[in-house]
Design a protein around this motif. Sequence first.
Motif, PDB file in Angstrom:
ATOM      1  N   VAL A 156       0.721  -1.056   0.100  1.00 12.93           N
ATOM      2  CA  VAL A 156       0.220  -0.085  -0.066  1.00 12.93           C
ATOM      3  C   VAL A 156       0.848   1.350   0.132  1.00 12.93           C
ATOM      4  N   ILE A 157       2.049   1.214   0.552  1.00 10.73           N
ATOM      5  CA  ILE A 157       2.748   2.613   0.955  1.00 10.73           C
ATOM      6  C   ILE A 157       3.526   2.702  -0.475  1.00 10.73           C
ATOM      7  N   LYS A 158       3.989   1.604  -1.080  1.00  8.94           N
ATOM      8  CA  LYS A 158       4.608   1.626  -2.565  1.00  8.94           C
ATOM      9  C   LYS A 158       3.708   2.046  -3.440  1.00  8.94           C
ATOM     10  N   ILE A 159       2.566   1.862  -3.474  1.00  3.75           N
ATOM     11  CA  ILE A 159       1.534   2.324  -4.594  1.00  3.75           C
ATOM     12  C   ILE A 159       1.143   3.526  -4.176  1.00  3.75           C
ATOM     13  N   ALA A 160       0.975   3.988  -2.919  1.00  2.00           N
ATOM     14  CA  ALA A 160       0.639   5.265  -2.407  1.00  2.00           C
ATOM     15  C   ALA A 160       1.637   6.315  -2.782  1.00  2.00           C
ATOM     16  N   GLU A 172      -7.799  11.434  -5.642  1.00  2.00           N
ATOM     17  CA  GLU A 172      -7.268  10.501  -6.582  1.00  2.00           C
ATOM     18  C   GLU A 172      -6.215   9.607  -5.697  1.00  2.00           C
ATOM     19  N   ALA A 173      -5.131  10.364  -5.276  1.00  2.00           N
ATOM     20  CA  ALA A 173      -4.224   9.489  -4.579  1.00  2.00           C
ATOM     21  C   ALA A 173      -4.792   8.702  -3.631  1.00  2.00           C
ATOM     22  N   TRP A 174      -5.889   9.112  -2.679  1.00  2.00           N
ATOM     23  CA  TRP A 174      -6.594   8.249  -1.682  1.00  2.00           C
ATOM     24  C   TRP A 174      -7.367   7.039  -2.374  1.00  2.00           C
ATOM     25  N   ARG A 175      -7.746   7.423  -3.693  1.00  2.00           N
ATOM     26  CA  ARG A 175      -8.660   6.350  -4.371  1.00  2.00           C
ATOM     27  C   ARG A 175      -7.643   4.765  -4.698  1.00  2.00           C
ATOM     28  N   VAL A 176      -6.497   5.543  -5.346  1.00  2.00           N
ATOM     29  CA  VAL A 176      -5.539   4.378  -5.736  1.00  2.00           C
ATOM     30  C   VAL A 176      -4.932   3.791  -4.456  1.00  2.00           C
ATOM     31  N   ALA A 177      -4.687   4.447  -3.433  1.00  2.00           N
ATOM     32  CA  ALA A 177      -4.164   3.689  -2.351  1.00  2.00           C
ATOM     33  C   ALA A 177      -5.194   2.638  -1.564  1.00  2.00           C
ATOM     34  N   ALA A 178      -6.189   3.444  -1.572  1.00  2.00           N
ATOM     35  CA  ALA A 178      -7.623   2.616  -1.180  1.00  2.00           C
ATOM     36  C   ALA A 178      -7.754   1.274  -1.927  1.00  2.00           C
ATOM     37  N   LYS A 179      -7.602   1.428  -3.106  1.00  2.00           N
ATOM     38  CA  LYS A 179      -7.882   0.321  -4.039  1.00  2.00           C
ATOM     39  C   LYS A 179      -6.804  -0.722  -3.752  1.00  2.00           C
ATOM     40  N   ALA A 180      -5.496  -0.326  -3.682  1.00  8.28           N
ATOM     41  CA  ALA A 180      -4.255  -1.151  -3.149  1.00  8.28           C
ATOM     42  C   ALA A 180      -4.560  -1.778  -1.777  1.00  8.28           C
ATOM     43  N   ARG A 181      -5.124  -1.223  -1.126  1.00 10.09           N
ATOM     44  CA  ARG A 181      -5.275  -1.810   0.288  1.00 10.09           C
ATOM     45  C   ARG A 181      -6.481  -2.882   0.297  1.00 10.09           C
ATOM     46  N   ASP A 182      -7.578  -2.676  -0.397  1.00  7.33           N
ATOM     47  CA  ASP A 182      -8.675  -3.419  -0.568  1.00  7.33           C
ATOM     48  C   ASP A 182      -7.947  -4.813  -1.577  1.00  7.33           C
ATOM     49  N   GLY A 183      -6.981  -4.527  -2.189  1.00  9.08           N
ATOM     50  CA  GLY A 183      -6.543  -5.674  -3.025  1.00  9.08           C
ATOM     51  C   GLY A 183      -5.490  -6.417  -2.291  1.00  9.08           C
ATOM     52  N   VAL A 184      -4.943  -6.180  -0.836  1.00  6.12           N
ATOM     53  CA  VAL A 184      -3.953  -7.150  -0.546  1.00  6.12           C
ATOM     54  C   VAL A 184      -4.639  -7.701   0.850  1.00  6.12           C
ATOM     55  N   SER A 307       1.830 -12.437   1.933  1.00  2.96           N
ATOM     56  CA  SER A 307       0.861 -11.332   1.448  1.00  2.96           C
ATOM     57  C   SER A 307       0.659 -11.607  -0.123  1.00  2.96           C
ATOM     58  N   LEU A 308      -0.553 -11.368  -0.399  1.00  2.00           N
ATOM     59  CA  LEU A 308      -0.846 -11.474  -1.947  1.00  2.00           C
ATOM     60  C   LEU A 308      -1.590 -10.275  -2.282  1.00  2.00           C
ATOM     61  N   LEU A 309      -1.116  -9.417  -3.343  1.00  2.00           N
ATOM     62  CA  LEU A 309      -1.786  -8.229  -3.839  1.00  2.00           C
ATOM     63  C   LEU A 309      -2.237  -8.344  -5.158  1.00  2.00           C
ATOM     64  N   ARG A 310      -3.591  -8.457  -5.445  1.00  2.00           N
ATOM     65  CA  ARG A 310      -4.187  -8.736  -6.555  1.00  2.00           C
ATOM     66  C   ARG A 310      -3.906  -7.403  -7.464  1.00  2.00           C
ATOM     67  N   LEU A 311      -3.464  -7.566  -8.771  1.00  2.00           N
ATOM     68  CA  LEU A 311      -3.361  -6.027  -9.326  1.00  2.00           C
ATOM     69  C   LEU A 311      -4.350  -6.025 -10.669  1.00  2.00           C
ATOM     70  N   ASP A 312      -4.595  -4.975 -10.840  1.00  2.00           N
ATOM     71  CA  ASP A 312      -5.238  -4.668 -12.427  1.00  2.00           C
ATOM     72  C   ASP A 312      -4.211  -3.698 -13.031  1.00  2.00           C
ATOM     73  N   GLY A 313      -4.604  -3.286 -14.227  1.00  2.00           N
ATOM     74  CA  GLY A 313      -3.492  -2.545 -14.956  1.00  2.00           C
ATOM     75  C   GLY A 313      -2.969  -1.134 -14.301  1.00  2.00           C
ATOM     76  N   GLU A 314      -4.055  -0.627 -13.624  1.00  2.00           N
ATOM     77  CA  GLU A 314      -3.680   0.512 -12.758  1.00  2.00           C
ATOM     78  C   GLU A 314      -2.677   0.490 -11.663  1.00  2.00           C
ATOM     79  N   ASP A 320       4.849  -0.447 -10.488  1.00  2.19           N
ATOM     80  CA  ASP A 320       6.155  -0.668 -11.186  1.00  2.19           C
ATOM     81  C   ASP A 320       6.967   0.918 -11.337  1.00  2.19           C
ATOM     82  N   ARG A 321       6.576   1.724 -10.895  1.00  2.00           N
ATOM     83  CA  ARG A 321       7.339   3.084 -10.956  1.00  2.00           C
ATOM     84  C   ARG A 321       8.442   2.971 -10.124  1.00  2.00           C
ATOM     85  N   PRO A 322       9.605   3.615 -10.351  1.00  2.61           N
ATOM     86  CA  PRO A 322      10.688   3.365  -9.554  1.00  2.61           C
ATOM     87  C   PRO A 322      10.471   4.064  -8.098  1.00  2.61           C
TER      88      PRO A 322
END
Length: 330
Positions: A156-160, A172-184, A307-314, A320-322
């Motif tokens: 979640v921290i990596k993606i946020a 928007e940053a909250w939405r993406v971070a929450a999406k990651a949280r809900d997928g791990v 831990s498993l994180l389910r990914l989509d394209g977003e 993958d960002r450095p």
Amino acid sequence: MTKKILNSPAACPSQMLDGFLAAHGGTCERVPGVSGLRVRQVRDKVALVIGGGSGHEPMFTFFVGDGLADAAAAGNVFASPDPNTIVQTARAVDAGKGVLFVYGNYSGDNLNFDIAAEMLEEMGVPTRTVRVWDDVASAPAQRIKDRRGIAGDLFVIKIAGAATAAGLSLDEAWRVAAKARDGVFSIGVGLAGAAIPGESEPIFTLPEGEIEFGLGIHGEPGIRRMPLPGADELTDLLVDTLFAETGVSAGDRVCTCVNGLGSTTLMELYIMNRRLRQRLDCAGVEIHDMQVGSYVTSQEMAGASISLLRLDGELAGYFDRPCSSPHYRR
């Protein structure tokens, strides 16, 4: 008493930060007056602020850096930072675009970060919060908001961090971070308890040859105690639990993390990762990335989590960002 290299228990968090900055002060610095760490150069973007109790290193404090957190508030060992520490840490990196908080779902952290968020809002600083609740052993799916945050914090921290670095708005940053949280989703196992600095006894003990299946990173009780199986059987039990919880199946894409809790060796973690890879390949699950290491620890606790994180394209794009910090980089 467990042997530890320290001067005094109360001084551990502060002296740890001093030692960290002695080695890595080129990019980070102390937040004046409180137990917080921040990047030296404040970016013109939403600020990502993380935090929690000390004793879980490198989480949280050592995840401050490029493409990760802008600042981290540190509490005492296994204790939440106080609201003032959180407020001052957030203000130290606020660039006028708001603050995104990410932290593990524990009552003390929830209370103090909520108070800090209210104080910041009164100062004109907008905030959003993502509480990580990835530990599937700590509550049923119907009460997901009661689950603890464990090694899923890493993803979640990596993606946020990537989302804020990309210049997304606070919402928007909250939405993406929450999406990651809900997928791990995560689950762990303990083999031996750790001792908080200054304490004479470990936070839990186990009978000879037994393990705690599903324990928390502060020694919270798990689902059951059981005899220690071989590495493959133990990994299978963890993976089966995650498969049942997540519904991950053929065609899904995941990131994984085998996380050590403090005293578990890399040899053991990679043996577990070997079996994890076999199970995912057999199930037809696409592996986007595998992380192996001690990222969220509990002093010298013996044990590990998966831990498993389910990914989509977003999410894959942000993952993958450095990023770069002294103890984590991609």
